[in-house]
Design a protein around this motif. Structure first.
Motif, PDB file in Angstrom:
ATOM      1  N   THR A 157       0.821  -1.221   0.000  1.00 28.71           N
ATOM      2  CA  THR A 157       0.000   0.000   0.000  1.00 28.71           C
ATOM      3  C   THR A 157       0.852   1.267   0.000  1.00 28.71           C
ATOM      4  OG1 THR A 157      -0.160  -0.128   2.419  1.00 28.71           O
ATOM      5  CG2 THR A 157      -1.945  -1.129   1.127  1.00 28.71           C
ATOM      6  N   LYS A 158       2.027   1.227   0.653  1.00 29.59           N
ATOM      7  CA  LYS A 158       2.906   2.398   0.662  1.00 29.59           C
ATOM      8  C   LYS A 158       3.411   2.687  -0.749  1.00 29.59           C
ATOM      9  CE  LYS A 158       5.403   5.724   2.427  1.00 29.59           C
ATOM     10  NZ  LYS A 158       4.767   6.963   2.926  1.00 29.59           N
ATOM     11  N   TYR A 159       3.817   1.641  -1.431  1.00 29.72           N
ATOM     12  CA  TYR A 159       4.257   1.822  -2.823  1.00 29.72           C
ATOM     13  C   TYR A 159       3.142   2.400  -3.678  1.00 29.72           C
ATOM     14  CZ  TYR A 159       4.787   0.598  -7.721  1.00 29.72           C
ATOM     15  OH  TYR A 159       4.804   0.660  -9.082  1.00 29.72           O
ATOM     16  N   MET A 160       1.924   1.851  -3.544  1.00 27.06           N
ATOM     17  CA  MET A 160       0.803   2.346  -4.336  1.00 27.06           C
ATOM     18  C   MET A 160       0.542   3.817  -4.041  1.00 27.06           C
ATOM     19  SD  MET A 160      -0.064  -0.055  -6.341  1.00 27.06           S
ATOM     20  CE  MET A 160      -1.579   0.665  -6.988  1.00 27.06           C
ATOM     21  N   GLU A 161       0.726   4.218  -2.802  1.00 25.27           N
ATOM     22  CA  GLU A 161       0.567   5.628  -2.435  1.00 25.27           C
ATOM     23  C   GLU A 161       1.631   6.490  -3.115  1.00 25.27           C
ATOM     24  OE1 GLU A 161       1.454   8.314   1.514  1.00 25.27           O
ATOM     25  OE2 GLU A 161       0.532   6.342   1.802  1.00 25.27           O
ATOM     26  N   LEU A 162       2.881   6.000  -3.129  1.00 26.83           N
ATOM     27  CA  LEU A 162       3.985   6.777  -3.700  1.00 26.83           C
ATOM     28  C   LEU A 162       3.899   6.851  -5.221  1.00 26.83           C
ATOM     29  CD1 LEU A 162       6.907   5.446  -1.460  1.00 26.83           C
ATOM     30  CD2 LEU A 162       5.870   7.725  -1.385  1.00 26.83           C
ATOM     31  N   ILE A 163       3.595   5.722  -5.871  1.00 29.57           N
ATOM     32  CA  ILE A 163       3.484   5.756  -7.340  1.00 29.57           C
ATOM     33  C   ILE A 163       2.285   6.593  -7.749  1.00 29.57           C
ATOM     34  CG2 ILE A 163       2.093   3.644  -7.595  1.00 29.57           C
ATOM     35  CD1 ILE A 163       4.975   4.697  -9.908  1.00 29.57           C
ATOM     36  N   GLY A 164       1.220   6.544  -6.939  1.00 31.33           N
ATOM     37  CA  GLY A 164       0.051   7.379  -7.213  1.00 31.33           C
ATOM     38  C   GLY A 164       0.375   8.856  -7.106  1.00 31.33           C
TER      39      GLY A 164
END
Length: 823
Positions: free
Chosen positions: A791-798
């Motif tokens: 979820t952290k990655y998805m937040e950052l790529i988003g």
């Protein structure tokens, strides 16, 4: 909210079924469809389906739920395995809505559509394409009910509409909703038992749909419409063979191979004939049953009524309110004649088409009230037959041969849009579709049609222009002949004056896919003119005027590729490549920076070297192609060389740095692990890299460290009236706008998180593509997954994607202001 947001989906389905559909079968499972409603009784072994729906817990986007349902149905091909329901629908804890199935049935026959994607994955390009295609249908046709506010109305709707077509019938009624599905079943069950060679028949214009219509519109073994191309006579079919020496129709007979056993088994389940009110619709929509290859070649397309009416308004504007009394009209690609609906002077109207079956349909319509003369309806192959072949009515032949009358002839057509090439042909990876464009007209005018010779509608226009001089032309077609570089030779010969034009989304036409404009154009071939530009009126898919657009044609020397060629550099060390293909908006998706060109890219010279000397121009070129969204109305717009019109504002330092920042974080950039990655946008300590990077090219370039004093006498942010700057290598650290800085900040956070997760064993020279692959992984087919469980990655790529979108919105108007595109 009718039901708690926390209620699980299975419980929600059960509750909705029990409360609103207790009188129906709501427990049957249809593949992976969430929720189905059918009659509790089977009829001739088949259920009567009323509703297939997608269910979502809580409050959901029902439009997306419907798209997921369509993908679920299409993936399993449920609509071909049994009669589909009256409605498709979707519901959540608050609302339920329904869409009549027949409004959506064309969707399931889309060409080149991948139905094998995961329906629940809302990020696929197929999901986006389908959403775009059906959005207008949803908006116009959905019937929405709130479970609380509209409870009484919902119950009345279900009681009134979820019923069998006729009371006490034991047969399945044939309607607009199911006649195509029944045709699919008929092709499987009955068609093989008809004693005819279908391949040979197709070459003669005979298709199975004509036999199906003969069956459909029959009672007690006899077709009820004697003007069908094929009619049923007890134990055999009769086909129109032609006329004998006395001018009387002759027929061929076709029997069954099994004494009609399969025929009887099949049709015993259905109520025939359909309601008489459907007859004209079923015959008039024969085009929906025509095989795709025949449809492409012959142009069996149905012009929507909304555009028929609008085109006739434009004709009145051009030729005067009394134009129908003063001009003759010939639709030489008439199909079933719907383009002529609304015309009043039947003695001045002529209609011809390639298929004899369509001729008979039009004559039947003429006898039953259509404003056409049967004597003016005839079979004629416009791309192969000669005008003096004996097929034209004498009245029309007199008009063609009389110069003064010919000036009052309007050729009013919606010709076929097929072309010989497919979407892969421009890159030399595909092959031409044989037989599509070959015709007598193709042979006759091949040397002057140029690249447009593959287009059937271009062949129509050239024959009209050359062989019916001074006639007026009113036609629906794509904008290729106006804008495509392949049509330059065509434009040099076809010099009729374009008087008026409106454009509409192509997807509003049946059986036409893709996001591009269809234009209705009125030409005056008496006036000699070379097309350069015109202002077109734009209408949305509902027929609402939404403004105007300049449609223009410029010489290829004005295209943006010529601007980029000014910065060719074959001597400096290679940094990477930029892939090139086409100069119009529709090809922008094929433009990107890469360190891994394909063998075909090298073979076909589709790449250009990027070096220190042309880095900024290449990034500008790739960026302007990326930030302009492909919309239906800009599909054919060509990117231009701004300096042709002395526009040097692209020298702006801020514009250059914005474009560089945008392209440094392009997710499409792939590197070869064995090659040095020169595109790393950070230094090691910024992102806590485990070891040194193999290249600091980008960071050194940005900081001005790569500039050599002798290379440049002027700074790159000066404006030059007549020349490009001598060098585009920064001599001082580049300054970035707040929007570009936000992109760097978001990217920096992502790189830091990657190195924190990947550990010291990872390759430090990663590109954004590599980071995405690390977190998202690949599926069984080897393709990168669309998301990640992190979820952290998805937040950052988003966050990175969002900052790039903001930067793109800033750059987009500059593309027009700086002369790379015309608005």
């Amino acid at each position: 909210m009718r039901y708690p947001e926390s209620m699980l989906e299975e419980e929600l389905k059960n509750r909705v079924g029990e409360v609103f559909f207790a009188d129906y079968n709501h427990s049957t499972i249809k593949g992976r469809v969430d929720f189905t409603i059918a009659d509790k009784q089977l009829f001739m072994g088949e259920p009567i389906e009323y509703l297939w729906a997608e269910a979502k817990r809580g409050k959901a986007n029902l439009d997306h739920a419907l798209i997921q349902l369509i993908l679920t149905i299409g993936r399993a091909q449920l609509q071909t395995k049994q009669a589909p329901p009256t409605y498709l629908g979707a519901f959540d804890a608050e609302h339920i809505y329904f869409i009549p199935y027949f409004k959506l049935h064309d969707i399931f026959s889309m060409n080149d559509f991948n139905w094998n994607v995961t329906p629940s994955d809302h990020t696929t390009k197929e999901f986006a394409l389908l959403s775009e295609r059906v959005q207008s249908i949803i908006e116009q046709e959905n019937l929405t009910f709130d479970f609380i506010k509209d409870e009484k109305e919902l119950r009345k709707f279900i009681k009134k509409n979820f019923v069998i077509g006729k009371e006490k019938t034991t047969k399945i009624p044939i309607t607009k909703t199911n006649f195509i599905t029944i045709y699919s079943k008929w092709e499987e069950a009955v068609r093989p038992t008809i004693a005819i060679d279908w391949e040979s028949a197709k070459k003669q214009g005979i298709i199975s749909a004509d036999f199906y219509l003969a069956d459909l519109l029959s009672q007690e073994g006899l077709s009820l419409k004697d003007r069908l191309y094929v009619i049923l006579k007890d134990k055999h079919y009769r086909l129109v063979k032609g006329k004998d020496t006395l001018g009387m129709l002759e027929f061929k007979e076709v029997a069954f191979t099994d004494d009609q056993r399969a025929y009887n088994d099949f049709w015993n389940k259905y109520q025939r004939p359909p309601k008489k009110e459907y007859w004209d619709f079923l015959i008039g929509r024969r085009d929906l049953l025509v095989p795709q290859d025949v449809r492409e070649r012959k142009g069996s397309y149905f012009t929507p009524r909304i555009w028929v009416e609008l085109s006739q308004q434009y004709l009145a504007d051009q030729f005067g309110d009394n134009w129908q009394e003063e001009y003759y009209v010939w639709d030489c690609a008439a199909g079933t004649g719907n383009l002529l609906n609304g015309l009043s002077e039947k003695y001045r109207i002529f209609a011809s088409t390639l298929d004899e079956a369509d001729v008979l349909v039009m004559k039947d319509r003429a006898v039953n009230g259509a404003n056409l003369l049967p004597e003016h309806i005839f079979q004629f192959d416009f791309l192969n037959d000669e005008f003096d072949c004996g097929k034209l009515p004498k009245a029309l032949l007199d008009i063609i041969q009389d110069e003064e009358k010919r000036k009052r002839l309007i050729i009013y057509i919606n010709p076929p849009y097929a072309e010989a090439s497919n979407k892969r042909t421009p890159t030399k990876t595909g092959s031409n579709r044989s037989g599509v464009s070959q015709s007598a007209v193709y042979t006759r005018y091949s040397n002057i049609l140029g690249g447009a010779k593959k287009e059937l509608f271009a062949q129509f226009l050239m024959r009209i222009y050359r062989e019916l001089p001074s006639a007026k032309i009113a036609e629906f077609s794509k904008l290729k002949i106006l804008q495509s570089s392949l049509s330059q030779k065509f434009r040099s010969i076809y010099r009729a004056k374009l008087e008026k034009i409106f454009i509409v989304p192509a997807k509003t036409f049946d059986n036409v896919n893709g996001s591009f404009p269809i234009g209705f154009k009125i030409w005056d071939s008496e006036k000699d003119d070379t097309f350069t530009t015109i202002t077109a009126d734009k209408y949305n898919d509902k027929g609402v005027f939404i403004g105007q657009k300049e449609v223009y044609s410029l010489p290829s020397s004005s295209y943006v590729i010529n601007w980029l060629r000014k910065f060719d550099d074959k001597s400096a060390p290679l940094i990477s490549y930029i892939r090139l293909l086409g100069t119009d908006v529709q090809h922008s998706k094929d433009i990107y920076i890469t360190s891994r060109p394909t063998a075909n890219d090298f073979k076909e010279s589709l790449i250009k070297r990027i070096t220190i000397n042309n880095l900024l121009p290449c990034c500008i070129y790739a960026c302007i192609r990326a930030v302009i969204p492909q919309l239906w109305d800009n599909d054919r717009d060509n990117f231009l060389d701004p300096e042709v019109e002395d526009n040097y504002r692209w020298h702006s330092e801020e514009f250059q740095s914005d474009c560089l920042a945008y392209m440094l974080f392009d997710e499409r950039y792939e590197r070869s692990p064995k090659d040095t990655n020169h595109w790393i946008p950070f230094i090691e300590k910024e992102v806590n890299a485990p070891t040194l990077f193999s290249s600091h090219f980008i960071t050194d370039f940005i900081s001005g460290k790569l500039h050599k004093e002798e290379q440049e006498k002027k700074t790159s942010n000066e404006f030059f009236e007549n020349e490009a700057p001598q060098s585009l290598i920064p001599r001082e650290p580049m300054r970035f706008s707040p929007e570009a800085t936000a992109v760097f900040d978001a990217g920096r956070a992502l790189w830091r998180y990657y190195f924190a997760q990947a550990g010291s064993e990872t390759d430090p020279n990663v590109a954004l593509y590599d980071i995405r692959l690390y977190f998202q992984g690949r599926n069984a087919k080897g393709k990168m997954n669309n998301d990640s469980p992190d979820t952290k990655y998805m937040e950052l790529i988003g966050a990175l994607r969002q900052t790039r979108k903001i930067l793109a919105r800033k750059i987009e108007p500059k593309v027009y202001e700086y002369g790379f595109l015309r608005s």
